[in-house]
Design an enzyme around this catalytic site. Structure first.
Site, PDB file in Angstrom:
ATOM      1  N   LYS A  43      -3.686 -13.665  -7.734  1.00  0.00           N
ATOM      2  CA  LYS A  43      -2.827 -13.831  -8.683  1.00  0.00           C
ATOM      3  C   LYS A  43      -1.289 -14.085  -8.064  1.00  0.00           C
ATOM      4  O   LYS A  43      -0.395 -14.626  -8.858  1.00  0.00           O
ATOM      5  CB  LYS A  43      -2.580 -12.207  -9.407  1.00  0.00           C
ATOM      6  CG  LYS A  43      -3.659 -12.001 -10.123  1.00  0.00           C
ATOM      7  CD  LYS A  43      -3.133 -10.515 -10.590  1.00  0.00           C
ATOM      8  CE  LYS A  43      -4.246  -9.562 -11.147  1.00  0.00           C
ATOM      9  NZ  LYS A  43      -4.085  -8.343 -11.603  1.00  0.00           N
ATOM     10  N   GLY A  44      -1.309 -13.810  -6.636  1.00  0.00           N
ATOM     11  CA  GLY A  44       0.092 -14.010  -5.888  1.00  0.00           C
ATOM     12  C   GLY A  44       0.671 -15.109  -5.983  1.00  0.00           C
ATOM     13  O   GLY A  44       1.940 -15.243  -6.107  1.00  0.00           O
ATOM     14  N   GLU A  98      -0.992 -21.263  -2.306  1.00  0.00           N
ATOM     15  CA  GLU A  98      -1.047 -19.952  -1.746  1.00  0.00           C
ATOM     16  C   GLU A  98       0.226 -19.136  -1.894  1.00  0.00           C
ATOM     17  O   GLU A  98       1.153 -19.802  -1.368  1.00  0.00           O
ATOM     18  CB  GLU A  98      -2.098 -19.741  -0.475  1.00  0.00           C
ATOM     19  CG  GLU A  98      -2.326 -18.497   0.085  1.00  0.00           C
ATOM     20  CD  GLU A  98      -3.066 -17.336  -0.830  1.00  0.00           C
ATOM     21  OE1 GLU A  98      -2.406 -17.236  -2.056  1.00  0.00           O
ATOM     22  OE2 GLU A  98      -4.018 -17.023  -0.387  1.00  0.00           O
ATOM     23  N   ASP A  99       0.529 -18.031  -1.917  1.00  0.00           N
ATOM     24  CA  ASP A  99       1.593 -17.142  -1.648  1.00  0.00           C
ATOM     25  C   ASP A  99       1.942 -17.067  -0.356  1.00  0.00           C
ATOM     26  O   ASP A  99       2.964 -17.169   0.156  1.00  0.00           O
ATOM     27  CB  ASP A  99       1.709 -15.769  -2.583  1.00  0.00           C
ATOM     28  CG  ASP A  99       0.492 -15.062  -2.520  1.00  0.00           C
ATOM     29  OD1 ASP A  99      -0.609 -15.294  -1.342  1.00  0.00           O
ATOM     30  OD2 ASP A  99       0.326 -13.963  -2.961  1.00  0.00           O
ATOM     31  N   ASP A 102      -1.716 -14.455   5.977  1.00  0.00           N
ATOM     32  CA  ASP A 102      -1.574 -13.245   6.681  1.00  0.00           C
ATOM     33  C   ASP A 102      -2.769 -13.402   7.800  1.00  0.00           C
ATOM     34  O   ASP A 102      -2.434 -14.156   8.854  1.00  0.00           O
ATOM     35  CB  ASP A 102      -1.560 -12.013   6.135  1.00  0.00           C
ATOM     36  CG  ASP A 102      -1.269 -10.567   6.732  1.00  0.00           C
ATOM     37  OD1 ASP A 102      -0.912 -10.949   7.877  1.00  0.00           O
ATOM     38  OD2 ASP A 102      -1.678  -9.565   6.235  1.00  0.00           O
ATOM     39  N   LYS A 130       2.922 -16.103   7.642  1.00  0.00           N
ATOM     40  CA  LYS A 130       3.327 -14.755   8.298  1.00  0.00           C
ATOM     41  C   LYS A 130       2.148 -14.750   9.367  1.00  0.00           C
ATOM     42  O   LYS A 130       0.948 -14.568   9.223  1.00  0.00           O
ATOM     43  CB  LYS A 130       2.802 -13.566   7.189  1.00  0.00           C
ATOM     44  CG  LYS A 130       3.330 -12.308   7.856  1.00  0.00           C
ATOM     45  CD  LYS A 130       3.500 -11.155   6.681  1.00  0.00           C
ATOM     46  CE  LYS A 130       2.160 -10.648   6.431  1.00  0.00           C
ATOM     47  NZ  LYS A 130       2.243  -9.627   5.568  1.00  0.00           N
ATOM     48  N   LEU A 152       5.673  -7.769   2.184  1.00  0.00           N
ATOM     49  CA  LEU A 152       6.667  -8.432   1.348  1.00  0.00           C
ATOM     50  C   LEU A 152       6.243  -8.461   0.018  1.00  0.00           C
ATOM     51  O   LEU A 152       5.050  -8.378  -0.232  1.00  0.00           O
ATOM     52  CB  LEU A 152       6.705 -10.095   1.733  1.00  0.00           C
ATOM     53  CG  LEU A 152       6.929 -10.530   2.969  1.00  0.00           C
ATOM     54  CD1 LEU A 152       7.260 -11.933   3.179  1.00  0.00           C
ATOM     55  CD2 LEU A 152       7.956  -9.555   3.913  1.00  0.00           C
ATOM     56  N   ASP A 158       2.646  -8.571  -4.400  1.00  0.00           N
ATOM     57  CA  ASP A 158       2.471  -7.399  -5.046  1.00  0.00           C
ATOM     58  C   ASP A 158       2.335  -6.096  -4.022  1.00  0.00           C
ATOM     59  O   ASP A 158       1.679  -6.513  -3.028  1.00  0.00           O
ATOM     60  CB  ASP A 158       1.504  -7.163  -6.106  1.00  0.00           C
ATOM     61  CG  ASP A 158       0.103  -7.352  -5.356  1.00  0.00           C
ATOM     62  OD1 ASP A 158      -0.149  -8.188  -4.605  1.00  0.00           O
ATOM     63  OD2 ASP A 158      -0.572  -6.227  -5.684  1.00  0.00           O
ATOM     64  N   ARG A 164       5.541  -7.836  -8.562  1.00  0.00           N
ATOM     65  CA  ARG A 164       5.200  -9.020  -8.404  1.00  0.00           C
ATOM     66  C   ARG A 164       6.328  -9.932  -9.445  1.00  0.00           C
ATOM     67  O   ARG A 164       6.489 -11.062  -9.401  1.00  0.00           O
ATOM     68  CB  ARG A 164       3.748  -9.442  -9.444  1.00  0.00           C
ATOM     69  CG  ARG A 164       2.584  -9.179  -8.611  1.00  0.00           C
ATOM     70  CD  ARG A 164       1.370  -9.918  -9.483  1.00  0.00           C
ATOM     71  NE  ARG A 164       0.197  -9.292  -9.097  1.00  0.00           N
ATOM     72  CZ  ARG A 164      -0.645  -9.694  -7.964  1.00  0.00           C
ATOM     73  NH1 ARG A 164       0.068 -10.206  -7.117  1.00  0.00           N
ATOM     74  NH2 ARG A 164      -1.560  -8.968  -7.848  1.00  0.00           N
TER      75      ARG A 164
END
Ligand code: IMP
Ligand code: MG
Length: 173
Positions: A43-44, A98-99, A102, A130, A152, A158, A164
């Protein structure tokens, strides 16, 4: 959750808008004269993708995938695609949106699944890179912000499904 977490502003709405605008220009230039399928990772990435798609000056198709990780005791990273694309991508230009990257486990998984379908090109756009905890080699082609680490929230990101909706991005501690 929302009441207890302390948040500190990391990227303001203005900074985000500036970076999203820059990314849209870079992407529009990179694919000039061609069409593009955006594969938005739910969802990000929903807010980022909504803003980005409106600024990209190309014929676009917007598709969504949903990834779920089996969160076991460690992060050996078993990922599944719980929602798949609805169209074939063979011979097409595909850009994953993509958000945040990581460990890189989710994106490496998605990239490999999509490559099997033989798109003409497959690139990655992430709002935030990140790098501190990277485990799989993933090199995003278009990056908004690079940040060392931290957790974050906001602008799609989220904390246990909350926060969000914040229009800016914060670090929570
Ligand atoms: P990766 O597989 O470890 O690269 O994880 C990527 C996914 O984890 C991202 O798509 C986010 O949904 C989530 N994630 C990673 N870091 C953060 C964060 O700082 N805040 C919120 N979600 C995050
Ligand atoms: Mg995500």
């Amino acid at each position: 959750m929302e009441g207890t977490a302390l948040r500190e502003l990391l990227y303001s709405e203005e900074q985000i808008a500036e970076e999203v605008g820059r990314l849209a220009r870079e992407i529009s230039q990179a694919y000039t004269g061609e069409g593009l399928i955006l594969v938005v990772v739910l969802k990000g990435a929903f807010l980022f993708a909504a803003d980005l798609a409106r600024l990209i000056d190309l014929p676009l198709i917007v598709e969504f995938v949903r990834l779920s990780s089996y969160s076991g005791m460690n992060t050996t990273g078993r990922v599944i695609m719980s929602q798949d694309l609805e169209i074939p991508i063979a011979g097409k230009n595909v850009l994953i949106v993509e958000d945040i990257v990581d460990t890189g486990i989710s994106l490496a998984f998605l990239r490999d699944r999509l490559l099997e379908r033989q798109p003409k090109t497959l690139k990655i756009c992430t709002l935030i890179d990140k790098k501190e905890r990277r485990q799989r080699e993933v090199a995003p082609d278009f990056v908004g912000f690079s940040c060392p680490g931290g957790f974050l929230v906001g602008y799609g990101l989220d904390l246990d499904e909350e926060l969000r909706d914040l229009p800016a991005i914060y670090t929570v501690t």
